[in-house]
Design a protein around this motif. Structure first.
Motif, short mmCIF file in Angstrom:
data_model
loop_
_atom_site.label_atom_id
_atom_site.label_comp_id
_atom_site.label_asym_id
_atom_site.label_seq_id
_atom_site.Cartn_x
_atom_site.Cartn_y
_atom_site.Cartn_z
N UNK A 96 41.59 99.52 56.00
CA UNK A 96 39.99 99.22 56.19
C UNK A 96 39.16 98.56 55.22
N UNK A 97 39.74 98.23 53.97
CA UNK A 97 38.88 97.68 52.94
C UNK A 97 39.61 96.40 52.45
N UNK A 98 38.77 95.43 52.71
CA UNK A 98 39.22 94.04 52.39
C UNK A 98 38.38 93.53 50.96
N UNK A 99 39.21 92.79 50.27
CA UNK A 99 39.01 92.31 48.70
C UNK A 99 38.57 90.98 49.05
N UNK A 100 37.65 90.32 48.11
CA UNK A 100 37.27 89.02 48.10
C UNK A 100 36.81 88.80 46.63
N UNK A 101 37.44 87.83 46.15
CA UNK A 101 36.93 87.35 44.69
C UNK A 101 36.04 86.12 44.91
N UNK A 102 35.02 86.21 44.18
CA UNK A 102 34.07 85.22 44.01
C UNK A 102 34.58 84.35 42.77
N UNK A 103 35.47 85.05 41.82
CA UNK A 103 36.03 84.12 40.61
C UNK A 103 37.23 83.77 40.84
N UNK A 112 24.10 90.03 43.44
CA UNK A 112 23.02 89.69 44.16
C UNK A 112 23.24 88.93 45.26
N UNK A 113 23.94 87.79 45.26
CA UNK A 113 24.49 86.79 46.41
C UNK A 113 25.08 87.41 47.42
N UNK A 114 26.29 88.19 46.99
CA UNK A 114 27.03 88.81 48.03
C UNK A 114 26.29 89.96 48.80
N UNK A 130 28.71 96.34 55.06
CA UNK A 130 28.79 97.17 53.87
C UNK A 130 29.17 96.42 52.80
N UNK A 131 29.01 96.57 51.62
CA UNK A 131 29.70 95.89 50.36
C UNK A 131 29.90 96.88 49.05
#
Ligand code: URP
Ligand code: ZN
Ligand code: ZN
Length: 459
Positions: free
Chosen positions: A148-155, A223-225, A235-236
């Motif tokens: 149920x948890x998904x990971x995203x990378x901004x880097x 802050x952006x995400x 939810x983040x």
């Protein structure tokens, strides 16, 4: 056989109480002062010790293919290291390459964990792209796989990163599927540009790894995400928070009542960026992303942990050997595999530097290391608590035990330890994994392969 653990101080996220705990068939069968042994029970005396729910580490990378190599601890050595430090569940990240299927990636992770883990585990599903197939796969990851948890990378620009538009789609799709998102929040454009600029100027040693990721680049992405999450009402959860600008964003969102959580790790509380100046390439041992920060950031993080601005203690355990793997970047910091250990050290370090120094209570320690990660990631009340019906993942903790961390004695396969020589106060004397004794007086006595994949319900 059943076990009665008696006379220990049972520490939960909310209270500390001397009581007895009876374990039967992998589960906690009874809790109470009036709970007594039944015929044939094994009796364990917990006098002068704490009994806590096993640690839940929500951020580890076992045998992760990354930066041209594979992190050195796998589901066997990583879970054993965790058990020896009082952790009995972990959440790894199944990470596809761009263009790969989520479901096929999960098959790879099932295969590499099968029969290896000494305690239970689950995965976060990383999403490193956005297209029609991913949109179709996300609901299946939740409904068919209990992830149920998904990971995203901004880097990690060009490798794992997703841009704002892709993030927006992922936030919407995971929300519709009953999942949520955790984020490596650092501005990847700025990081890549600064790293390349330093290298072009001939500045290739380890200190430039840190300079390419300024705290404001972490604060900005955080802050952006958070703002994108607010637009979508999703939810983040921000992983490995390191610095004041990021804490400020998380604290502000939480003060507004938004569903935002922050996680930090022991390294950001206890190690600082002066280590990148060590001679003879020793600074490479401490290279991870985001990088170690300043002492003032450590103070901010300790306060944020105490004030509930940061909710979880993870590790980001992702170890690479110094003798071989870290050497890949000897001539260029951009090639040093990012990451190091923490699974075995997390509970003892936070107990030593948090609880015994009066920065947090023992209850908050349990909440940060076990109860909150279990709750946020849908493992609670099976994990993260000592309640009738919960898994008997238990740690008998001697508050007076002392130890010195060393690569000579740790259970990771790594050939160094960033906490070498650190003295700890408090440590596990016995650890049970679903009712089976897995560690006793510093010896691993558990079973490789006992760990099971745990499915989680949609939110
Ligand atoms: O340096 C790190 N943190 N390595 C592991 C991958 C990640 O970013 O979490
Ligand atoms: Zn990360
Ligand atoms: Zn990580």
């Amino acid at each position: 056989m059943a076990i009665l653990i008696q006379n220990a101080e049972v520490v939960s996220a909310t209270e500390t109480k001397r009581t007895n705990v009876r374990v039967e068939h992998e589960k906690i069968a009874a809790v109470g002062e009036d709970v007594v042994a039944e015929s044939g029970d094994e009796i364990v005396d917990g006098s002068d010790q704490l009994l806590i729910p096993g640690g839940v580490d929500p951020h580890v990378h076992m045998a992760l293919p990354f930066m041209g190599t594979v992190s050195i601890d796998d589901f066997e050595s990583g879970t054993i290291a965790g058990i020896m430090g009082g952790t009995t569940s972990l959440i790894d990240f199944a990470i596809p390459a761009k263009g790969e299927s989520l479901l096929e990636t999960l098959d790879v992770w099932y295969e590499k964990s099968a029969g290896k883990a000494a305690h239970d585990y689950t995965f976060h599903m990383a999403v490193v792209d956005w297209d029609e197939r991913i949109a179709e796969e996300i609901p299946k990851v939740v409904s068919d796989h209990g992830i149920t948890s998904f990971k995203i990378f901004m880097a990690y620009k060009g490798v794992f990163d997703v841009n704002d538009e892709q993030i927006f789609h992922i936030l919407e799709a995971t929300k519709a599927a009953g999942g949520f998102v955790n984020v490596h929040a650092v501005n990847g454009d700025i990081q890549l540009m600064l790293a390349d600029r330093f290298a072009e100027q001939g500045n290739t040693d380890t200190r430039y790894h840190a300079l390419a990721q300024p705290p404001r680049a972490e604060g900005e992405a955080t802050g952006r995400v958070i703002d994108l999450g607010a637009i979508v009402e999703q939810q983040v959860y921000i992983v490995h928070v390191t610095c004041e600008p990021a804490v400020e964003r998380i604290a502000a969102a939480r003060a507004r009542g938004e569903p935002v959580w922050g996680e930090t790790c022991p390294q950001y509380l206890l190690l600082d960026d002066s280590l990148y100046d060590l001679p003879d390439f020793e600074g490479a041992k401490y290279v991870l992303s985001p990088p170690l920060r300043k002492k003032k950031d450590q103070d901010v993080l300790w306060r944020a942990l105490a004030d509930n601005e940061i909710s979880v203690m993870g590790t980001d355990h992702c170890a690479f050997t110094f003798s071989e793997q870290k050497q890949m970047g000897r001539d260029d910091f951009r090639l040093i595999p990012n990451g190091f250990m923490g699974l075995q050290e997390r509970l003892p370090l936070l107990y030593t530097h948090g609880v015994t120094k009066g920065r947090i209570s023992a209850n908050r320690w349990v909440e940060l290391c076990s109860t909150n990660p279990a709750k946020i990631f849908g493992l609670y009340p099976r994990k993260g608590t000592i309640e009738v019906g919960s898994d008997a993942d238990l740690v008998l903790w001697d508050p007076a035990a002392t130890d010195t961390i060393s690569a000579e004695t740790h259970f990771s396969r790594c050939d160094y330890n960033v906490y070498e020589g650190f003295e700890t106060m408090g440590g596990p004397t016995k650890v049970w994994v679903r009712g089976e004794l897995a560690a006793s007086e510093g010896e691993f006595v558990g079973t490789v392969g006992r760990g099971e994949f745990v499915k989680r319900p949609p939110r």
